[in-house]
Design a protein around this motif. Structure first.
Motif, short mmCIF file in Angstrom:
data_model
loop_
_atom_site.label_atom_id
_atom_site.label_comp_id
_atom_site.label_asym_id
_atom_site.label_seq_id
_atom_site.Cartn_x
_atom_site.Cartn_y
_atom_site.Cartn_z
N HIS A 18 0.83 -1.20 0.00
CA HIS A 18 0.00 0.00 0.00
C HIS A 18 0.87 1.26 0.00
CE1 HIS A 18 -2.80 3.14 1.08
NE2 HIS A 18 -2.07 3.38 2.16
N ARG A 33 -1.09 -2.94 -8.94
CA ARG A 33 -1.19 -1.48 -9.03
C ARG A 33 -2.62 -1.06 -8.74
NH1 ARG A 33 -1.94 1.29 -14.52
NH2 ARG A 33 -3.61 0.08 -15.44
N TYR A 34 -2.76 0.21 -8.37
CA TYR A 34 -4.09 0.77 -8.16
C TYR A 34 -4.73 1.09 -9.51
CZ TYR A 34 -3.28 1.56 -3.15
OH TYR A 34 -3.05 1.40 -1.81
N VAL A 52 -11.66 2.35 -5.75
CA VAL A 52 -10.24 2.11 -6.00
C VAL A 52 -10.04 0.60 -5.88
CG1 VAL A 52 -7.87 2.54 -5.26
CG2 VAL A 52 -9.59 4.35 -5.05
N ARG A 53 -9.44 0.01 -6.88
CA ARG A 53 -9.24 -1.44 -6.89
C ARG A 53 -7.76 -1.74 -7.11
NH1 ARG A 53 -14.15 -3.32 -6.46
NH2 ARG A 53 -15.88 -2.44 -7.60
N ILE A 54 -7.40 -2.98 -6.88
CA ILE A 54 -6.05 -3.46 -7.14
C ILE A 54 -6.09 -4.33 -8.39
CG2 ILE A 54 -4.09 -4.80 -6.28
CD1 ILE A 54 -4.68 -2.37 -4.56
#
Length: 148
Positions: free
Chosen positions: A58, A76-77, A99-101
């Motif tokens: 993070h 990555r975001y 917001v996702r990964i």
């Protein structure tokens, strides 16, 4: 052995195979124990490092970086957003819905020019078909003490 089932897409009126998950997720403690067995590091040390991994990732991604874990892949975001027609209506905070990964498996080029991806070696996977009414176990979902 991964599992799959036949699923009907009503919109396109076609059947397609869908990968499904069965049972509870393999938890960190089990992964740590497995890693400790194949390395010179003890179980408690592996658990400590794995426990800190999300926070470190993070921190780096919050700096606008992607994170590469060798042999695994890239994280990555990414943003789920809603667009606006007029530039004057542009508002980052209002348009960002989530917001996702994003995870992209690492890949390696083979001598024959083909690529193989980390975690996905299709030649080694033996897929097992389950009944179309088999429920998928959603990782982190309500059946697994998830937030939703």
């Amino acid at each position: 052995m991964p599992f799959w089932k036949k699923v009907f897409n009503k919109k396109d009126a076609v059947y397609y195979p869908q990968a499904i998950v069965q049972g509870k997720p393999v938890e960190t403690e089990v992964i740590a124990r497995d890693l400790a067995r194949i390395s010179t590091v003890g179980n408690s040390d592996v658990q400590a490092v794995l426990g800190d991994l999300a926070g470190v990732m993070h921190t780096r991604m919050a700096q606008g970086k992607s994170v590469h874990i060798k042999g695994l892949g890239y994280f990555r975001y990414v943003l789920n957003t809603q667009g606006v027609k007029d530039l004057e209506d542009f508002n980052f905070d209002k348009q960002v819905k989530a917001v996702r990964i994003e995870f992209i498996p690492e890949r390696s080029k083979l001598s024959n020019g083909m690529y193989t991806r980390a975690l996905v070696d299709s030649d080694a996977l033996e897929w097992i078909e389950l009944s179309p009414d088999t429920e998928d176990t959603i990782p982190g979902g309500p059946d697994n003490d998830g937030d939703w």
